[in-house]
Scaffold this motif. Structure first.
Motif, PDB file in Angstrom:
ATOM      1  N   GLU A 100     -20.036 -12.685  12.948  1.00  0.00           N
ATOM      2  CA  GLU A 100     -18.635 -13.137  12.912  1.00  0.00           C
ATOM      3  C   GLU A 100     -17.949 -12.603  11.659  1.00  0.00           C
ATOM      4  N   GLN A 101     -16.723 -12.143  11.836  1.00  0.00           N
ATOM      5  CA  GLN A 101     -15.977 -11.588  10.695  1.00  0.00           C
ATOM      6  C   GLN A 101     -14.506 -11.938  10.821  1.00  0.00           C
ATOM      7  N   LEU A 102     -13.831 -11.903   9.675  1.00  0.00           N
ATOM      8  CA  LEU A 102     -12.376 -12.014   9.664  1.00  0.00           C
ATOM      9  C   LEU A 102     -11.805 -10.615   9.477  1.00  0.00           C
ATOM     10  N   GLN A 103     -10.671 -10.360  10.116  1.00  0.00           N
ATOM     11  CA  GLN A 103      -9.997  -9.076   9.921  1.00  0.00           C
ATOM     12  C   GLN A 103      -8.533  -9.319   9.578  1.00  0.00           C
ATOM     13  N   PHE A 104      -8.071  -8.635   8.548  1.00  0.00           N
ATOM     14  CA  PHE A 104      -6.654  -8.708   8.147  1.00  0.00           C
ATOM     15  C   PHE A 104      -6.311  -7.431   7.382  1.00  0.00           C
ATOM     16  N   LYS A 105      -5.039  -7.306   7.029  1.00  0.00           N
ATOM     17  CA  LYS A 105      -4.581  -6.118   6.306  1.00  0.00           C
ATOM     18  C   LYS A 105      -4.229  -6.491   4.868  1.00  0.00           C
ATOM     19  N   ASP A 106      -4.536  -5.596   3.951  1.00  0.00           N
ATOM     20  CA  ASP A 106      -4.084  -5.789   2.570  1.00  0.00           C
ATOM     21  C   ASP A 106      -2.673  -5.181   2.437  1.00  0.00           C
ATOM     22  N   PRO A 107      -2.023  -5.300   1.280  1.00  0.00           N
ATOM     23  CA  PRO A 107      -0.626  -4.835   1.186  1.00  0.00           C
ATOM     24  C   PRO A 107      -0.444  -3.338   1.436  1.00  0.00           C
ATOM     25  N   SER A 108      -1.527  -2.545   1.278  1.00  0.00           N
ATOM     26  CA  SER A 108      -1.385  -1.101   1.534  1.00  0.00           C
ATOM     27  C   SER A 108      -1.754  -0.773   2.976  1.00  0.00           C
ATOM     28  N   ASP A 109      -1.833  -1.814   3.828  1.00  0.00           N
ATOM     29  CA  ASP A 109      -2.113  -1.648   5.244  1.00  0.00           C
ATOM     30  C   ASP A 109      -3.570  -1.236   5.516  1.00  0.00           C
ATOM     31  N   THR A 110      -4.438  -1.440   4.528  1.00  0.00           N
ATOM     32  CA  THR A 110      -5.867  -1.162   4.700  1.00  0.00           C
ATOM     33  C   THR A 110      -6.507  -2.359   5.408  1.00  0.00           C
ATOM     34  N   THR A 111      -7.319  -2.084   6.413  1.00  0.00           N
ATOM     35  CA  THR A 111      -7.977  -3.160   7.157  1.00  0.00           C
ATOM     36  C   THR A 111      -9.168  -3.683   6.353  1.00  0.00           C
ATOM     37  N   ILE A 112      -9.175  -4.997   6.166  1.00  0.00           N
ATOM     38  CA  ILE A 112     -10.223  -5.654   5.392  1.00  0.00           C
ATOM     39  C   ILE A 112     -11.006  -6.595   6.307  1.00  0.00           C
ATOM     40  N   HIS A 113     -12.325  -6.601   6.162  1.00  0.00           N
ATOM     41  CA  HIS A 113     -13.187  -7.567   6.842  1.00  0.00           C
ATOM     42  C   HIS A 113     -13.805  -8.494   5.799  1.00  0.00           C
ATOM     43  N   LEU A 114     -13.950  -9.742   6.163  1.00  0.00           N
ATOM     44  CA  LEU A 114     -14.753 -10.679   5.371  1.00  0.00           C
ATOM     45  C   LEU A 114     -15.861 -11.192   6.274  1.00  0.00           C
ATOM     46  N   TYR A 115     -17.055 -11.358   5.744  1.00  0.00           N
ATOM     47  CA  TYR A 115     -18.162 -11.906   6.521  1.00  0.00           C
ATOM     48  C   TYR A 115     -19.044 -12.750   5.603  1.00  0.00           C
ATOM     49  N   GLU A 116     -19.788 -13.669   6.243  1.00  0.00           N
ATOM     50  CA  GLU A 116     -20.689 -14.531   5.462  1.00  0.00           C
ATOM     51  C   GLU A 116     -22.031 -13.856   5.244  1.00  0.00           C
ATOM     52  N   THR A 117     -22.603 -13.363   6.339  1.00  0.00           N
ATOM     53  CA  THR A 117     -23.941 -12.761   6.232  1.00  0.00           C
ATOM     54  C   THR A 117     -24.020 -11.532   7.122  1.00  0.00           C
ATOM     55  N   MET A 118     -24.874 -10.614   6.714  1.00  0.00           N
ATOM     56  CA  MET A 118     -25.172  -9.435   7.510  1.00  0.00           C
ATOM     57  C   MET A 118     -26.680  -9.404   7.708  1.00  0.00           C
ATOM     58  N   GLU A 119     -27.109  -8.921   8.865  1.00  0.00           N
ATOM     59  CA  GLU A 119     -28.552  -8.743   9.099  1.00  0.00           C
ATOM     60  C   GLU A 119     -29.137  -7.909   7.982  1.00  0.00           C
ATOM     61  N   GLN A 120     -30.368  -8.204   7.632  1.00  0.00           N
ATOM     62  CA  GLN A 120     -31.012  -7.419   6.579  1.00  0.00           C
ATOM     63  C   GLN A 120     -32.242  -6.705   7.111  1.00  0.00           C
ATOM     64  N   VAL A 121     -32.558  -5.597   6.465  1.00  0.00           N
ATOM     65  CA  VAL A 121     -33.769  -4.842   6.783  1.00  0.00           C
ATOM     66  C   VAL A 121     -34.653  -4.941   5.555  1.00  0.00           C
ATOM     67  N   HIS A 122     -35.859  -5.453   5.725  1.00  0.00           N
ATOM     68  CA  HIS A 122     -36.716  -5.688   4.560  1.00  0.00           C
ATOM     69  C   HIS A 122     -37.647  -4.503   4.361  1.00  0.00           C
ATOM     70  N   ASP A 123     -37.095  -3.474   3.757  1.00  0.00           N
ATOM     71  CA  ASP A 123     -37.828  -2.226   3.590  1.00  0.00           C
ATOM     72  C   ASP A 123     -37.485  -1.665   2.214  1.00  0.00           C
ATOM     73  N   ASN A 124     -38.363  -0.815   1.696  1.00  0.00           N
ATOM     74  CA  ASN A 124     -38.107  -0.218   0.390  1.00  0.00           C
ATOM     75  C   ASN A 124     -37.064   0.899   0.497  1.00  0.00           C
ATOM     76  N   PHE A 125     -36.622   1.415  -0.626  1.00  0.00           N
ATOM     77  CA  PHE A 125     -35.678   2.536  -0.643  1.00  0.00           C
ATOM     78  C   PHE A 125     -36.320   3.736   0.054  1.00  0.00           C
ATOM     79  N   PRO A 126     -35.547   4.469   0.865  1.00  0.00           N
ATOM     80  CA  PRO A 126     -36.089   5.705   1.437  1.00  0.00           C
ATOM     81  C   PRO A 126     -36.326   6.738   0.325  1.00  0.00           C
ATOM     82  N   GLU A 127     -37.046   7.808   0.643  1.00  0.00           N
ATOM     83  CA  GLU A 127     -37.422   8.754  -0.417  1.00  0.00           C
ATOM     84  C   GLU A 127     -36.731  10.107  -0.322  1.00  0.00           C
ATOM     85  N   ALA A 128     -36.073  10.383   0.795  1.00  0.00           N
ATOM     86  CA  ALA A 128     -35.414  11.689   0.936  1.00  0.00           C
ATOM     87  C   ALA A 128     -33.920  11.563   0.670  1.00  0.00           C
ATOM     88  N   GLY A 129     -33.366  12.548  -0.017  1.00  0.00           N
ATOM     89  CA  GLY A 129     -31.936  12.522  -0.321  1.00  0.00           C
ATOM     90  C   GLY A 129     -31.658  11.826  -1.636  1.00  0.00           C
TER      91      GLY A 129
END
Ligand SMILES: [Fe+2]
Length: 295
Positions: A100-129
């Motif tokens: 679930e997220q909220l969507q609204f515009k900031d004064p420069s017309d940029t779309t902003i989302h607010l959210y409480e939680t996002m799914e997480q992936v419990h893994d270490n940092f990748p090594e390439a790049g």
């Protein structure tokens, strides 16, 4: 309102595959999933995604997502926004990883989302790049800087870290010197997106990695005066400016009101202030930005 962090950016792009190749092979993000519409969700570490690419005719910033602080609910945030006259939409399953997220515009017309939680992936940092530590900040070119500064301060709870004269403001939602910047220009678009690297050695490895992929730096390495971060700038395949930085000023204690002292500071204590638009504010190490950065 309390913003916990800048979670993700979404880009529209006519070149999803080229952008996907760059953000995985060069930046070092991991492709999490593709949407049925050809969209692509990429993660750095921990969160389901840090960047999302959406097929479109024209490239540009599509939205920014902020995670709200644990002390409040999305419902409360929506009420607060509506009380301040902002049109807010509550969206369910609008993107993978966020229920679930909220969507609204900031004064420069940029779309902003607010959210409480996002799914997480419990893994270490990748090594390439390059593999940045995190999405550090987004800088927006806007017509009315003061209006954006007021909105982010009064509505979203950001604090002003520094101004350069009256045309460039740096704002923080946590200890980092800036999470959002607003720069007054004739056009309105994303000015740059910035990813945090671990240290100066990581910046060096990143520059060598960019060279291997035939991507020239357009500015840097240098050290900004405002925020004191070591910076480099280059362009992604859509021509958007990407900053890789380290050693950004941090304010660990808001009550003390100064940034943690560093040997490269010009003032002790280093407090939020209005800077003159000169080389001292722009680059301690000496080179002014080229037209690609200024325009
Ligand atoms: Fe930046």
């Amino acid at each position: 309102m309390q913003i916990a962090k800048l979670g993700y950016a979404g880009f529209n792009t006519p070149n999803v595959e080229a952008m996907l190749a760059y953000y995985t092979n060069v930046i070092g993000f991991t492709l999490v999933e593709r949407g049925g519409d050809g969209s692509a969700y990429l993660r750095s570490v921990l969160d389901h995604h840090t960047l999302a690419l959406y097929p479109a005719q024209e490239n540009g910033l599509r939205h920014i997502g902020f995670q709200i602080g644990a002390g409040q609910t999305l419902k409360e945030a929506a009420e607060q926004l509506r009380e301040q006259g902002i049109t807010v939409e509550t969206q369910s399953d609008a993107q993978p990883g966020i229920a679930e997220q909220l969507q609204f515009k900031d004064p420069s017309d940029t779309t902003i989302h607010l959210y409480e939680t996002m799914e997480q992936v419990h893994d270490n940092f990748p090594e390439a790049g390059i593999v940045p530590e995190k999405l550090g900040h987004v800088a927006l070119a806007v017509h009315d800087v003061q209006k954006s500064a007021d909105f982010y301060q009064n509505v979203l709870g950001f604090r002003v870290s520094d101004w350069i004269e009256d045309f460039f403001v740096f704002m923080r939602c946590g200890p980092d010197h800036h999470t959002m910047n607003f720069l007054r220009t004739k056009y309105r678009k994303m000015h740059h997106i910035a990813f945090q690297l671990k240290d100066w050695a990581h910046v060096q490895r990143a520059c060598d990695h960019l060279y291997k992929h035939n991507i020239p730096l357009v500015w840097g390495p240098g050290r900004h005066g405002v925020g004191h971060n070591i910076f480099t700038y280059h362009h992604d395949p859509d021509g958007q400016t990407v900053e890789l930085f380290t050693e950004l000023d941090i304010m660990l204690n808001e009550d003390l009101g100064y940034f943690e002292p560093r040997p490269w500071h010009g003032e002790f204590p280093q407090k939020p202030k209005v800077w003159k638009a000169d080389l001292y504010a722009t680059n301690h190490w000496g080179a002014m930005p080229p037209p690609e950065i200024l325009e």
